[in-house]
Design a protein around this motif. Structure first.
Motif, PDB file in Angstrom:
ATOM      1  N   LEU A   1       0.863  -1.150   0.004  1.00 45.77           N
ATOM      2  CA  LEU A   1       0.010   0.001  -0.197  1.00 45.77           C
ATOM      3  C   LEU A   1       1.027   1.158   0.047  1.00 45.77           C
ATOM      4  O   LEU A   1       1.671   1.179   0.783  1.00 45.77           O
ATOM      5  CB  LEU A   1      -0.747   0.016   1.089  1.00 45.77           C
ATOM      6  N   LYS A   2       0.592   2.223  -0.917  1.00 46.46           N
ATOM      7  CA  LYS A   2       1.265   3.580  -0.827  1.00 46.46           C
ATOM      8  C   LYS A   2       0.310   4.591  -1.186  1.00 46.46           C
ATOM      9  O   LYS A   2      -0.547   4.405  -1.542  1.00 46.46           O
ATOM     10  CB  LYS A   2       2.417   3.639  -1.789  1.00 46.46           C
ATOM     11  N   PRO A   3       0.282   5.818  -0.463  1.00 41.99           N
ATOM     12  CA  PRO A   3      -0.560   7.016  -0.814  1.00 41.99           C
ATOM     13  C   PRO A   3      -0.587   7.099  -2.073  1.00 41.99           C
ATOM     14  O   PRO A   3       0.025   7.081  -3.059  1.00 41.99           O
ATOM     15  CB  PRO A   3       0.139   8.104   0.097  1.00 41.99           C
ATOM     16  N   GLY A   4      -2.035   7.231  -2.734  1.00 46.42           N
ATOM     17  CA  GLY A   4      -2.047   7.455  -4.063  1.00 46.42           C
ATOM     18  C   GLY A   4      -3.923   7.688  -4.329  1.00 46.42           C
ATOM     19  O   GLY A   4      -4.600   8.237  -3.745  1.00 46.42           O
ATOM     20  N   SER A   5      -4.101   7.328  -5.488  1.00 43.85           N
ATOM     21  CA  SER A   5      -5.438   7.667  -6.128  1.00 43.85           C
ATOM     22  C   SER A   5      -6.428   6.404  -6.186  1.00 43.85           C
ATOM     23  O   SER A   5      -7.466   6.735  -6.368  1.00 43.85           O
ATOM     24  CB  SER A   5      -5.529   8.053  -7.532  1.00 43.85           C
ATOM     25  N   GLY A   6      -6.175   5.473  -5.532  1.00 44.94           N
ATOM     26  CA  GLY A   6      -7.026   4.199  -5.376  1.00 44.94           C
ATOM     27  C   GLY A   6      -6.855   2.999  -6.523  1.00 44.94           C
ATOM     28  O   GLY A   6      -7.678   2.338  -6.775  1.00 44.94           O
TER      29      GLY A   6
ATOM     30  N   THR B   1      -0.613  -2.455  -4.829  1.00 44.43           N
ATOM     31  CA  THR B   1      -0.150  -3.428  -5.558  1.00 44.43           C
ATOM     32  C   THR B   1       0.074  -4.775  -4.922  1.00 44.43           C
ATOM     33  O   THR B   1       0.431  -4.847  -3.753  1.00 44.43           O
ATOM     34  CB  THR B   1       1.539  -2.988  -5.987  1.00 44.43           C
ATOM     35  N   VAL B   2      -0.234  -5.992  -5.703  1.00 39.57           N
ATOM     36  CA  VAL B   2      -0.475  -7.245  -5.203  1.00 39.57           C
ATOM     37  C   VAL B   2       0.419  -8.177  -6.076  1.00 39.57           C
ATOM     38  O   VAL B   2       0.365  -7.959  -7.343  1.00 39.57           O
ATOM     39  CB  VAL B   2      -1.900  -7.559  -5.114  1.00 39.57           C
ATOM     40  N   THR B   3       0.914  -8.965  -5.426  1.00 41.06           N
ATOM     41  CA  THR B   3       1.659  -9.954  -6.061  1.00 41.06           C
ATOM     42  C   THR B   3       0.852 -11.271  -5.642  1.00 41.06           C
ATOM     43  O   THR B   3       0.914 -11.636  -4.394  1.00 41.06           O
ATOM     44  CB  THR B   3       3.299 -10.168  -5.703  1.00 41.06           C
ATOM     45  N   LEU B   4       0.376 -12.049  -6.321  1.00 43.41           N
ATOM     46  CA  LEU B   4      -0.579 -13.250  -6.156  1.00 43.41           C
ATOM     47  C   LEU B   4      -0.029 -14.496  -6.904  1.00 43.41           C
ATOM     48  O   LEU B   4       0.490 -14.660  -7.761  1.00 43.41           O
ATOM     49  CB  LEU B   4      -1.891 -12.972  -6.682  1.00 43.41           C
ATOM     50  N   ASN B   5      -0.088 -15.765  -6.018  1.00 47.42           N
ATOM     51  CA  ASN B   5       0.070 -16.892  -6.620  1.00 47.42           C
ATOM     52  C   ASN B   5      -0.544 -18.111  -5.803  1.00 47.42           C
ATOM     53  O   ASN B   5      -0.598 -17.835  -4.725  1.00 47.42           O
ATOM     54  CB  ASN B   5       1.680 -17.044  -6.779  1.00 47.42           C
TER      55      ASN B   5
END
Length: 128
Positions: A19-24, A62-66
């Motif tokens: 998670l980082k501050p941003g726009s969604g 941002t997600v890394t999924l496996n």
């Protein structure tokens, strides 16, 4: 700029969430949320923590999924997002816990037993 990260798991799915501050914006394995999870229900599951806390347009995710299937992956992302939000602000934890987003669902597939076709199913009984 500070980045908050956490791990979420469900069944055999593992989600590493940043998670980082941003726009969604939500990016999963390099794809937009709507592209990775075409189902409205799964998109809703991923966004639930933000909707409950009313932080919808505050963070970029941002997600890394496996591993796992799509529903397990969506719930793993939800847990990871919830944990990352608690890392951002610990005062959010009671609210997230009340909605059940902080508990890891530990149910997994039961192993196959020897002498059976599945975990519990038995072969057809023959009296003669």
């Amino acid at each position: 700029m500070q980045v908050f990260n956490a791990t979420g798991r469900r069944k055999s799915a593992v989600a590493r969430v940043y998670l980082k501050p941003g726009s969604g914006a939500v990016v999963i394995n390099g794809k937009a949320l709507e592209e990775y999870f075409p189902s409205e229900l799964l998109q809703y599951v991923v966004r639930q923590p933000f909707q409950v806390l009313e932080l919808a347009e505050t963070f970029d995710v941002t997600v890394t999924l496996n591993g796992g299937g799509i529903s397990g992956q969506a719930e793993a992302v939800r847990l990871g997002v919830s944990r990352a939000l608690v890392e951002y602000n610990a005062e959010l934890k009671p609210t997230l816990r009340a909605h059940g987003f902080m508990t890891r669902d530990s149910r997994t597939v039961e192993r196959k037993k020897p002498g059976r076709p599945g975990a519990r199913k038995r072969f057809q009984f023959s009296k003669r």
